[in-house]
Design an enzyme around this catalytic site. Structure first.
Site, PDB file in Angstrom:
ATOM      1  N   LYS A  49       0.850  -1.179   0.000  1.00  0.00           N
ATOM      2  CA  LYS A  49       0.000   0.000   0.000  1.00  0.00           C
ATOM      3  C   LYS A  49       0.890   1.234   0.000  1.00  0.00           C
ATOM      4  O   LYS A  49       1.667   1.446   0.933  1.00  0.00           O
ATOM      5  CB  LYS A  49      -0.907  -0.018   1.229  1.00  0.00           C
ATOM      6  CG  LYS A  49      -1.754   1.233   1.359  1.00  0.00           C
ATOM      7  CD  LYS A  49      -2.768   1.103   2.479  1.00  0.00           C
ATOM      8  CE  LYS A  49      -3.508   2.407   2.683  1.00  0.00           C
ATOM      9  NZ  LYS A  49      -4.519   2.321   3.727  1.00  0.00           N
ATOM     10  N   LYS A  92      -2.235  -1.523  -3.820  1.00  0.00           N
ATOM     11  CA  LYS A  92      -3.095  -0.346  -3.741  1.00  0.00           C
ATOM     12  C   LYS A  92      -2.262   0.921  -3.810  1.00  0.00           C
ATOM     13  O   LYS A  92      -1.281   1.011  -3.093  1.00  0.00           O
ATOM     14  CB  LYS A  92      -3.861  -0.411  -2.425  1.00  0.00           C
ATOM     15  CG  LYS A  92      -4.726   0.771  -2.123  1.00  0.00           C
ATOM     16  CD  LYS A  92      -5.346   0.583  -0.776  1.00  0.00           C
ATOM     17  CE  LYS A  92      -6.001   1.890  -0.394  1.00  0.00           C
ATOM     18  NZ  LYS A  92      -6.256   1.991   0.992  1.00  0.00           N
TER      19      LYS A  92
HETATM   20  C1  PBG Z   1      -7.557   3.125   5.654  1.00  0.00           C
HETATM   21  C2  PBG Z   1      -7.827   3.049   4.213  1.00  0.00           C
HETATM   22  C3  PBG Z   1      -7.629   4.023   3.220  1.00  0.00           C
HETATM   23  C4  PBG Z   1      -8.147   3.501   2.043  1.00  0.00           C
HETATM   24  C5  PBG Z   1      -8.594   2.217   2.330  1.00  0.00           C
HETATM   25  N1  PBG Z   1      -8.375   1.947   3.669  1.00  0.00           N
HETATM   26  C6  PBG Z   1      -7.134   5.424   3.317  1.00  0.00           C
HETATM   27  C7  PBG Z   1      -5.762   5.749   3.666  1.00  0.00           C
HETATM   28  O1  PBG Z   1      -4.877   4.924   3.875  1.00  0.00           O
HETATM   29  O2  PBG Z   1      -5.546   6.956   3.798  1.00  0.00           O
HETATM   30  C8  PBG Z   1      -8.216   4.226   0.729  1.00  0.00           C
HETATM   31  C9  PBG Z   1      -9.252   3.757  -0.220  1.00  0.00           C
HETATM   32  C10 PBG Z   1      -9.516   4.694  -1.337  1.00  0.00           C
HETATM   33  O3  PBG Z   1      -8.855   5.728  -1.532  1.00  0.00           O
HETATM   34  O4  PBG Z   1     -10.453   4.398  -2.088  1.00  0.00           O
HETATM   35  N2  PBG Z   1      -6.252   3.092   6.050  1.00  0.00           N
END
Ligand code: PBG
Length: 304
Positions: A176, A229
């Site tokens: 991520k 992601k």
């Molecule tokens: C929580 C989380 C996030 C997303 C999914 N789970 C946000 C982040 O890390 O700031 C993002 C999903 C999206 O942008 O569609 N940590």
């Protein structure tokens, strides 16, 4: 006949944002076409998602109140456990996945506990494990940790095993990135960090070898599925993960990717249907088995 990549609804997961109250269905400004839903409305939405043949939903919660420890995130009567119970009661085919992370529940908006202005990795692990167990007890069929704390997959695995859920799968947000593409989500989940940023625990966009190391660690700790992601700016990472690991690979077509398409389509600058099909197909072609996307319902309605 000779088409190499086919994307079917049974590979899609649709995100839902659950809020307190009843009868709430309020469009999210930064995600046109997506809604803040109270538990009853989330169950209704889930029925529609199921009827479209979409594989599952992933649930995010917006609590009534936030505090530094994100207490509502692991409360048994929190919005997510309530929604899980309601959806499971109504939908027999739909897979119910829950996002496991503190950032929607903490007043400071970080994904872990804070001391001074530093995120505390290890003390956060116990809370994440507790959250996963609460979701499992409510009936979640997959838990998906998105916090990026080191060691959280192992901690969640042990927590689930001890609580009597040894076969509940973990879908780990393994690679991520610290991405600008989460902007609209942070408005949707009201989870923007109040100070600093997430670069201390999320990954640096230029790195792909580091992604492989992060994925390997999660696999060793017991991840059952691994996620990359965002999706579109990281198709090369999806491909690399696909080629190096045997586990199912998921990709999250995140909020910023969705919002850009919506904004351009509203102005008539792009053909939304074609853009969405091409985008999701490219993510599948890169090697994702499963795609989490806000476009899921439209994609299916438009004939896939
Ligand atoms: C929580 C989380 C996030 C997303 C999914 N789970 C946000 C982040 O890390 O700031 C993002 C999903 C999206 O942008 O569609 N940590």
């Amino acid at each position: 006949m000779v088409r190499e990549t086919r994307l079917t609804p049974d590979r899609l997961i649709y995100p839902l944002f659950v809020v307190p109250g009843a009868g709430v269905r309020k469009e999210i400004g930064s995600l046109p076409g997506c809604f803040h839903l109270s538990v009853d409305e989330a169950a209704r939405e889930a029925r529609e998602v199921e009827s479209l043949g979409i594989a599952g939903v992933i649930l995010f919660g917006l609590p009534e109140a936030k505090d530094p420890k994100g207490t509502q995130g692991y409360a048994e009567d929190g919005v997510v456990p309530q929604a899980v119970r309601a959806i499971r009661a109504e939908c027999k085919e739909l897979l119910v996945v829950t996002d496991v992370c503190l950032c929607e529940y903490t007043s400071h908006g970080h994904c872990g506990l804070i001391a001074g202005d530093e995120v505390q990795n290890d003390p956060t692990l116990e809370l994440l494990a507790r959250m996963a167990v609460v979701h499992a007890q409510a009936g979640a069929q997959v838990v998906a940790p998105s916090d990026m704390m080191d060691g959280r997959v192992g901690a969640i695995r042990r927590g689930l095993d001890q609580a009597g859920f040894p076969s509940l799968p973990i879908l780990s947000y393994a690679a991520k990135y610290a991405s600008a593409f989460y902007g609209p989500f942070r408005e949707a989940a009201d989870s923007a960090p109040q100070f600093g940023d997430r670069r201390g625990y999320q990954m640096d966009p230029p790195n792909v070898r580091e992604a492989m190391r992060e994925v390997r660690l999660d696999v060793e700790e017991g991840a059952d599925m691994i996620m990359v992601k965002p999706a579109l700016p990281y198709l090369d990472v999806i491909r690399a993960v696909r080629e190096s690991f045997d586990l199912p690979v998921a990709a999250y077509n995140v909020s910023g990717e969705y919002a850009m398409v919506k904004a351009a389509a509203q102005r008539g600058w792009v053909d939304e249907q074609r853009i969405v099909k091409e985008t999701l197909t490219s993510i599948a072609r890169a090697g994702a088995d499963v795609i989490l996307t806000y476009h899921a319902k439209d994609f299916v309605r438009w004939g896939g």
